[in-house]
Design an enzyme around this catalytic site. Structure first.
Site, short mmCIF file in Angstrom:
data_model
loop_
_atom_site.label_atom_id
_atom_site.label_comp_id
_atom_site.label_asym_id
_atom_site.label_seq_id
_atom_site.Cartn_x
_atom_site.Cartn_y
_atom_site.Cartn_z
CG HIS A 147 -0.30 0.06 2.53
ND1 HIS A 147 0.18 1.24 3.07
CD2 HIS A 147 -0.04 -0.90 3.44
CE1 HIS A 147 0.70 0.99 4.27
NE2 HIS A 147 0.59 -0.30 4.51
CB CYS A 163 1.51 -3.45 5.24
SG CYS A 163 -0.10 -4.10 5.72
#
Length: 187
Positions: A147, A163
């Site tokens: 992301h 992440c």
């Protein structure tokens, strides 16, 4: 003319010396998060994505032996994703909610999410940034994402809750290139 004995003694001396002399320092390449085309080993095929957390780079293979390399931020020690997954969902300006583990680990940061279903709407202040690619294994969401982020200082570091972070402009570029079903390997 050099004798055989002199040659052997000189050769043995040189070989012994080279075992104990430090090798010259290898030129260190400076971390550069900007997307750039690079060569890649032939076993990685076009359409594959490879993430090397220790070097903080993500590679999108565009053609045989060629890839676009992006700088990334990755998970803190003990929170990294490794293995193979597929991108089964893509979202522009995604909403976000911390996992229960994140809330438990950092109640000062995420306490407002405890015992409710609140989500943070998409937008510039959202931790997932401008785009998110959702990683799945065998059809099950891993809760790990590739992301965007507005936190430029996190790129090239191990700071996330697992992440893979990219600068917003870079994740927008990657998002446009990567189809659903893309295989992602994190080593």
């Amino acid at each position: 003319m050099i004798s055989r004995r002199t040659f052997l003694i000189t050769s043995a001396s040189a070989a012994t010396t080279s075992l104990f002399m430090p090798e010259p320092a290898q030129a260190q390449t400076e971390f550069d998060p900007k997307p750039q085309y690079v060569s890649i080993r032939p076993e990685f095929l076009p359409g594959q994505m490879l993430v090397l957390p220790r070097s903080y780079y993500l590679y999108w293979v565009t053609e045989p032996r060629r890839a676009i390399r992006y700088g990334v931020g990755v998970g803190m020690a003990g929170l990294q994703f490794t293995g193979t997954a597929t991108i089964d969902v893509k979202k522009e300006w995604p909403t976000w909610r911390p996992t229960d583990e994140m809330i438990e680990r950092s109640p000062d940061l995420y306490g407002r999410f405890k015992d409710n279903d609140d989500v943070q709407p998409g937008g510039p202040n959202n931790p997932l940034g401008a785009r998110a690619l959702y990683l799945f294994q065998n059809g099950v969401d891993t809760y790990f994402r590739i992301h965007g982020t507005g936190d430029t200082q996190s790129i090239g570091r191990s700071v996330s809750n697992g992440c893979i972070r990219m600068l917003n402009a870079h994740v927008v570029d990657l998002y446009e290139r990567v189809p659903l079903g893309t295989v992602v390997t994190v080593i």
